[in-house]
Design a protein around this motif. Structure first.
Motif, PDB file in Angstrom:
ATOM      1  N   ALA A  43      -6.375   6.648   6.825  1.00 49.82           N
ATOM      2  CA  ALA A  43      -4.870   6.772   6.146  1.00 49.82           C
ATOM      3  C   ALA A  43      -4.611   7.956   5.316  1.00 49.82           C
ATOM      4  O   ALA A  43      -5.865   8.738   5.054  1.00 49.82           O
ATOM      5  CB  ALA A  43      -4.575   5.587   5.202  1.00 49.82           C
ATOM      6  N   GLY A  44      -3.584   8.339   4.733  1.00 45.20           N
ATOM      7  CA  GLY A  44      -3.406   9.721   4.150  1.00 45.20           C
ATOM      8  C   GLY A  44      -2.144  10.295   4.704  1.00 45.20           C
ATOM      9  O   GLY A  44      -1.528   9.797   5.528  1.00 45.20           O
ATOM     10  N   GLY A 144       2.123   4.913   5.999  1.00 43.88           N
ATOM     11  CA  GLY A 144       1.603   4.205   4.938  1.00 43.88           C
ATOM     12  C   GLY A 144       0.305   3.473   5.185  1.00 43.88           C
ATOM     13  O   GLY A 144      -0.734   4.508   5.438  1.00 43.88           O
ATOM     14  N   GLY A 145      -0.039   2.562   5.086  1.00 44.90           N
ATOM     15  CA  GLY A 145      -1.225   1.658   5.263  1.00 44.90           C
ATOM     16  C   GLY A 145      -1.138   0.200   5.216  1.00 44.90           C
ATOM     17  O   GLY A 145      -1.275  -0.404   5.842  1.00 44.90           O
ATOM     18  N   THR A 175       7.299   8.299  -5.721  1.00 43.90           N
ATOM     19  CA  THR A 175       6.344   8.909  -6.828  1.00 43.90           C
ATOM     20  C   THR A 175       4.935   9.081  -5.723  1.00 43.90           C
ATOM     21  O   THR A 175       4.762   8.211  -5.112  1.00 43.90           O
ATOM     22  CB  THR A 175       5.958   8.336  -8.146  1.00 43.90           C
ATOM     23  OG1 THR A 175       5.548   7.018  -7.828  1.00 43.90           O
ATOM     24  CG2 THR A 175       7.433   8.232  -8.777  1.00 43.90           C
ATOM     25  N   ILE A 176       4.171   9.969  -6.298  1.00 42.32           N
ATOM     26  CA  ILE A 176       2.531  10.024  -5.659  1.00 42.32           C
ATOM     27  C   ILE A 176       1.853   8.624  -5.919  1.00 42.32           C
ATOM     28  O   ILE A 176       1.249   8.112  -5.037  1.00 42.32           O
ATOM     29  CB  ILE A 176       1.872  11.082  -6.307  1.00 42.32           C
ATOM     30  CG1 ILE A 176       2.526  12.373  -5.729  1.00 42.32           C
ATOM     31  CG2 ILE A 176       0.478  10.970  -6.101  1.00 42.32           C
ATOM     32  CD1 ILE A 176       2.309  12.559  -4.240  1.00 42.32           C
ATOM     33  N   GLU A 177       2.216   8.123  -7.241  1.00 38.74           N
ATOM     34  CA  GLU A 177       1.616   6.848  -7.388  1.00 38.74           C
ATOM     35  C   GLU A 177       2.152   5.616  -6.396  1.00 38.74           C
ATOM     36  O   GLU A 177       1.034   5.006  -5.936  1.00 38.74           O
ATOM     37  CB  GLU A 177       1.646   6.509  -8.797  1.00 38.74           C
ATOM     38  CG  GLU A 177       1.012   7.393  -9.717  1.00 38.74           C
ATOM     39  CD  GLU A 177       1.874   8.552 -10.260  1.00 38.74           C
ATOM     40  OE1 GLU A 177       1.156   9.292 -11.060  1.00 38.74           O
ATOM     41  OE2 GLU A 177       2.963   8.584  -9.722  1.00 38.74           O
ATOM     42  N   LYS A 181      -0.595   3.810  -3.562  1.00 43.14           N
ATOM     43  CA  LYS A 181      -0.771   2.427  -3.376  1.00 43.14           C
ATOM     44  C   LYS A 181      -0.488   2.062  -2.018  1.00 43.14           C
ATOM     45  O   LYS A 181      -1.215   1.107  -1.541  1.00 43.14           O
ATOM     46  CB  LYS A 181       0.256   1.778  -4.577  1.00 43.14           C
ATOM     47  CG  LYS A 181       0.177   0.349  -4.619  1.00 43.14           C
ATOM     48  CD  LYS A 181       1.357  -0.121  -5.612  1.00 43.14           C
ATOM     49  CE  LYS A 181       1.016  -1.733  -5.543  1.00 43.14           C
ATOM     50  NZ  LYS A 181       1.977  -2.512  -6.687  1.00 43.14           N
ATOM     51  N   GLU A 182       0.500   2.466  -1.399  1.00 45.40           N
ATOM     52  CA  GLU A 182       0.840   2.052   0.056  1.00 45.40           C
ATOM     53  C   GLU A 182      -0.456   2.431   0.960  1.00 45.40           C
ATOM     54  O   GLU A 182      -0.951   1.720   1.673  1.00 45.40           O
ATOM     55  CB  GLU A 182       2.126   2.646   0.540  1.00 45.40           C
ATOM     56  CG  GLU A 182       3.183   2.214   0.050  1.00 45.40           C
ATOM     57  CD  GLU A 182       3.487   0.620   0.287  1.00 45.40           C
ATOM     58  OE1 GLU A 182       3.156   0.138   1.056  1.00 45.40           O
ATOM     59  OE2 GLU A 182       3.481  -0.074  -1.032  1.00 45.40           O
ATOM     60  N   LYS A 183      -1.137   3.799   0.940  1.00 45.87           N
ATOM     61  CA  LYS A 183      -2.147   4.135   1.478  1.00 45.87           C
ATOM     62  C   LYS A 183      -3.318   3.408   1.032  1.00 45.87           C
ATOM     63  O   LYS A 183      -4.204   3.019   2.033  1.00 45.87           O
ATOM     64  CB  LYS A 183      -2.577   5.690   1.167  1.00 45.87           C
ATOM     65  CG  LYS A 183      -1.159   6.725   1.256  1.00 45.87           C
ATOM     66  CD  LYS A 183      -0.729   6.897   2.722  1.00 45.87           C
ATOM     67  CE  LYS A 183       0.258   7.758   2.803  1.00 45.87           C
ATOM     68  NZ  LYS A 183       0.929   8.000   4.412  1.00 45.87           N
TER      69      LYS A 183
END
Length: 410
Positions: A43-44, A144-145, A175-177, A181-183
């Protein structure tokens, strides 16, 4: 109707999304084929495909049979399902897909929702990999993930999370956070994790998730100082980072595969559409979000400096991307003197006049900006206009890259 057309007509999204439990039910009805494979889950935001390509090459060179599921395709749908790096042929693709079509009809009659486009291709890949008797299966997430169809895999051998930046915010968070979290949703108990820790906000979320499971983690910066100087054959720093993640993963999967062998494998990797030189001084790059464009800018500046040439640009995007910020970054850092902006052959295409206005707004030097009715038209104009002291870079969308590669293949 040919099966490929049937798949292309499937919706990308459904009014009722199949849950991870629903997807696991479908996999179980297929015979739980995925449980017989050693799976690497990737992921990413950027770099997933490169890591998949790198790792596939090394595993193949180590003597393993490898199935790789990636997205999107650039020219043909078969490119999403690779057996030992080769896109699945039409016959095998059709045989696997027809099995999934028949099973989907049966399960829909029992109350399950029909697979969406990406779900159907994922099932087709698993069927094809089982038929090919692969030793390893490398799965790239689609979006996502945590809720991605590929996350129905319960016990991968290894998980990898590449760099994280802003993309698909309407689905993954603002947000990056939130995006991290999804990744990080692909992280599993007892499964080691290799990840890019160069972005503190994302790394904090990933590390907290990993700690909650008590798993082993392997961060890119642990090896960067040692490996980075060995990877000078790559034409972009982001490719080196992705290579390091791949090397760390390979060390865990196959410790006997030496460093020298890893480097030899990486030198052979050909990953289409990622700072790919398709003709002398003509590059295509699939950068399509802020993180990708920043990496593209760095690579472009390095290439232009090493060749003592100026950048010119063929650029277009899809409408749901942060095109304005991408253009502002490009103008600030590259100052291209010529820009061609074609209309993409997709309903998601950005308005070319709007893109041109943004280039006009942010350019700091004299810049020739030309809008074109098609990618083919823009590419032909750019080729005929390019001077010997210029390098043409084509970027902004994988749709753009796919159309250019398709034109070159024709």
């Amino acid at each position: 109707m040919p099966i490929q057309q049937f798949i292309e007509d499937l919706p990308l999204w459904a009014a009722k999304k199949n849950s991870i439990a629903d997807i696991q039910t479908f996999l179980s009805a297929m015979g739980s084929l995925e449980k017989k494979m050693k799976i690497i889950h990737v992921a990413g935001t950027n770099g997933k495909g490169s890591v998949c390509a790198n790792l596939t090459q090394m595993l193949v060179d180590a003597g393993y049979r490898v199935g790789t599921f990636i997205s999107p395709h650039l020219v043909r749908i078969n490119e999403r399902i690779l057996i030992n790096q080769v896109p699945i042929d039409d016959v095998k693709f059709s045989l696997a897909a027809l099995k999934i079509k028949d099973l989907a009809s049966t399960l829909c009659a029992q109350g399950l929702f029909h697979p969406t486009y990406f779900e159907f291709l994922f099932y087709t890949a698993i069927e094809a990999f089982a038929d090919a008797k692969v030793d390893y299966c490398i799965l790239e997430t689609g979006l996502g993930g945590r809720l991605d169809v590929t996350n129905a895999i319960s016990s991968p051998k290894l998980t990898i999370i590449t760099s994280i930046s802003f993309d698909h915010m309407q689905y993954l968070g603002e947000t990056i956070e939130e995006i991290a979290k999804e990744k990080a949703g692909i992280i599993k108990p007892l499964v080691p994790l290799v990840f890019d820790d160069q972005f503190p906000a994302a790394s904090k979320v990933i590390e907290e998730t990993a700690r909650s499971y008590g798993i082993q983690t392997f961060a890119l910066t642990e090896k960067k100082e040692v490996y980075f100087p060995l990877l000078s054959f790559f034409n972009a720093d982001y490719k080196k980072d992705n290579a390091i993640l791949s090397m760390m993963a390979m060390q865990l999967l196959c410790p006997s595969f030496s460093l020298e062998s890893q480097l030899a494998s990486l030198k052979k990797v050909q990953w289409k559409g990622r700072m790919q030189e398709i003709m002398a001084d003509i590059f295509v790059d699939g950068a399509h979000n802020i993180g990708g464009v920043q990496a593209f800018i760095q690579a472009t500046r390095t290439l232009c400096s090493s060749r003592q040439k100026k950048p010119i640009l063929l650029f277009s995007t899809v409408a749901d991307k942060n095109s304005q910020e991408m253009i502002e970054n490009i103008c600030d850092s590259l100052a291209p003197q010529k820009v061609w902006i074609p209309h993409l052959h997709t309903h998601r295409a950005s308005d070319t006049l709007t893109l041109a206005d943004w280039f006009q707004k942010y350019t700091k030097t004299s810049c020739e900006i030309v809008t074109c009715s098609s990618v083919v038209n823009a590419f032909q104009k750019a080729l005929s206009s390019r001077q010997e002291d210029e390098i043409l870079f084509c970027a902004g969308s994988l749709y753009l890259v796919g159309e250019i590669l398709g034109e070159c293949n024709d």
